[in-house]
Write a protein that holds these residues in place. Structure first.
Motif, short mmCIF file in Angstrom:
data_model
loop_
_atom_site.label_atom_id
_atom_site.label_comp_id
_atom_site.label_asym_id
_atom_site.label_seq_id
_atom_site.Cartn_x
_atom_site.Cartn_y
_atom_site.Cartn_z
N ILE A 103 0.93 -0.97 -0.16
CA ILE A 103 0.48 0.28 -0.11
C ILE A 103 0.85 0.95 0.27
O ILE A 103 2.05 1.62 1.22
N VAL A 104 1.17 2.06 -1.17
CA VAL A 104 1.54 3.31 -1.40
C VAL A 104 0.84 4.50 -1.37
O VAL A 104 -0.57 4.62 -1.79
N THR A 105 1.16 5.48 -1.07
CA THR A 105 -0.26 7.37 -1.21
C THR A 105 1.17 8.01 -2.44
O THR A 105 2.29 7.94 -1.62
N ILE A 106 0.19 8.07 -3.64
CA ILE A 106 1.10 8.90 -4.01
C ILE A 106 0.62 10.08 -4.70
O ILE A 106 -1.01 9.67 -4.92
N ALA A 107 1.01 11.17 -4.55
CA ALA A 107 -0.42 12.70 -5.18
C ALA A 107 -1.44 12.41 -3.93
O ALA A 107 -2.51 13.12 -4.66
N GLY A 108 -1.28 11.98 -2.62
CA GLY A 108 -2.80 12.00 -1.48
C GLY A 108 -3.46 11.06 -1.65
O GLY A 108 -4.27 11.08 -1.63
N ARG A 109 -3.35 10.25 -2.74
CA ARG A 109 -4.38 8.98 -3.15
C ARG A 109 -2.91 7.79 -2.12
O ARG A 109 -2.65 7.69 -2.81
N THR A 110 -3.89 6.34 -2.44
CA THR A 110 -3.11 5.65 -1.59
C THR A 110 -3.87 4.57 -2.50
O THR A 110 -4.95 4.21 -3.69
N TYR A 111 -2.85 3.72 -3.03
CA TYR A 111 -2.83 2.33 -3.79
C TYR A 111 -2.84 1.20 -3.56
O TYR A 111 -1.34 1.27 -2.28
N ARG A 112 -3.63 0.34 -3.14
CA ARG A 112 -2.42 -1.27 -3.12
C ARG A 112 -1.86 -1.69 -4.07
O ARG A 112 -2.64 -2.15 -5.19
N LEU A 113 -0.93 -2.18 -4.76
CA LEU A 113 -0.23 -2.56 -5.47
C LEU A 113 0.58 -4.10 -5.36
O LEU A 113 1.16 -4.19 -4.34
N SER A 114 0.47 -5.00 -6.41
CA SER A 114 0.44 -5.91 -6.13
C SER A 114 1.48 -6.37 -6.95
O SER A 114 2.86 -5.65 -7.74
N CYS A 115 2.81 -6.94 -6.03
CA CYS A 115 3.55 -7.45 -6.92
C CYS A 115 4.49 -8.97 -6.26
O CYS A 115 3.80 -9.42 -5.76
N ASP A 116 5.79 -9.18 -7.23
CA ASP A 116 6.58 -10.71 -6.66
C ASP A 116 7.01 -10.73 -5.19
O ASP A 116 6.99 -9.61 -4.77
N ASP A 117 6.90 -11.50 -4.41
CA ASP A 117 7.42 -11.55 -2.72
C ASP A 117 9.01 -11.32 -3.72
O ASP A 117 9.93 -11.56 -3.93
N GLY A 118 8.75 -10.45 -1.92
CA GLY A 118 10.44 -9.63 -2.09
C GLY A 118 10.60 -8.49 -2.37
O GLY A 118 11.47 -8.21 -1.74
N GLU A 119 9.01 -8.34 -3.32
CA GLU A 119 9.53 -6.83 -4.07
C GLU A 119 9.09 -5.41 -2.73
O GLU A 119 9.60 -4.27 -4.33
N GLU A 120 8.56 -5.50 -2.21
CA GLU A 120 8.07 -4.77 -1.35
C GLU A 120 8.84 -3.04 -0.67
O GLU A 120 8.37 -2.49 -1.52
N PRO A 121 10.15 -3.25 -0.35
CA PRO A 121 10.61 -2.28 -0.46
C PRO A 121 10.95 -1.48 -0.90
O PRO A 121 11.31 -0.32 -1.34
N ARG A 122 11.53 -2.74 -2.18
CA ARG A 122 11.52 -1.48 -3.57
C ARG A 122 10.37 -0.75 -3.80
O ARG A 122 10.68 0.23 -4.28
N LEU A 123 9.59 -1.60 -4.30
CA LEU A 123 7.75 -0.97 -5.10
C LEU A 123 7.54 0.73 -3.77
O LEU A 123 7.39 1.70 -4.05
N GLN A 124 7.89 0.67 -2.48
CA GLN A 124 7.85 1.71 -1.93
C GLN A 124 8.56 2.03 -1.85
O GLN A 124 8.32 3.87 -1.90
N LYS A 125 9.81 2.58 -1.83
CA LYS A 125 10.53 3.12 -2.32
C LYS A 125 10.64 4.29 -3.74
O LYS A 125 10.61 5.20 -4.01
#
Length: 127
Positions: A5-27
């Motif tokens: 779950i990330v917030t971009i431009a004041g909006r929250t998004y739930r994004l799917s990713c491969d296992d272990g890729e969560e920190p990269r996607l958050q970054k």
């Protein structure tokens, strides 16, 4: 499959990713958010959607620059490999010439040694 779950431009998004890729996607999301916030500070009178587009273009520009630099570096690597290959060939040729010169010198020394071992002219000749 993991989710972030990330917030971009004041909006929250739930994004799917491969296992272990969560920190990269958050970054990455934090990076995009920082671009947007930076542009909001610089362009206060511009609408939200336009800011997001400008941030996306800024990131795309950075990516294009990075690709160009990577391609230039790859070309440099190719050129350096060709240069290294030429240097190796030149070194091999020099080694062959040096080996031939040493062998030639050794043969000359052997002939000189053989000439020196020949008996001296005897005193029996009336000269």
């Amino acid at each position: 499959m993991a989710a972030v779950i990330v917030t971009i431009a004041g909006r929250t998004y739930r994004l799917s990713c491969d296992d272990g890729e969560e920190p990269r996607l958050q970054k990455l999301a934090r990076y995009i958010e920082s671009k947007i916030l930076s542009m909001k500070d610089s362009f206060r009178d511009v609408g939200e959607q336009r800011i997001v587009v400008m941030a996306a273009l800024s990131v795309a520009d950075e990516a294009a620059d990075s690709r160009s630099k990577a391609e230039a570096l790859e070309a440099d690597v190719v050129a350096l490999r060709a240069e290294l290959d030429a240097v190796r060939k030149a070194a091999a040729a020099l080694e062959e010439r040096a080996t031939a010169a040493v062998e030639d010198a050794a043969q000359r020394l052997e002939r000189l040694e053989a000439d020196l071992r020949k008996p001296a002219v005897s005193d029996d000749f009336p000269f």
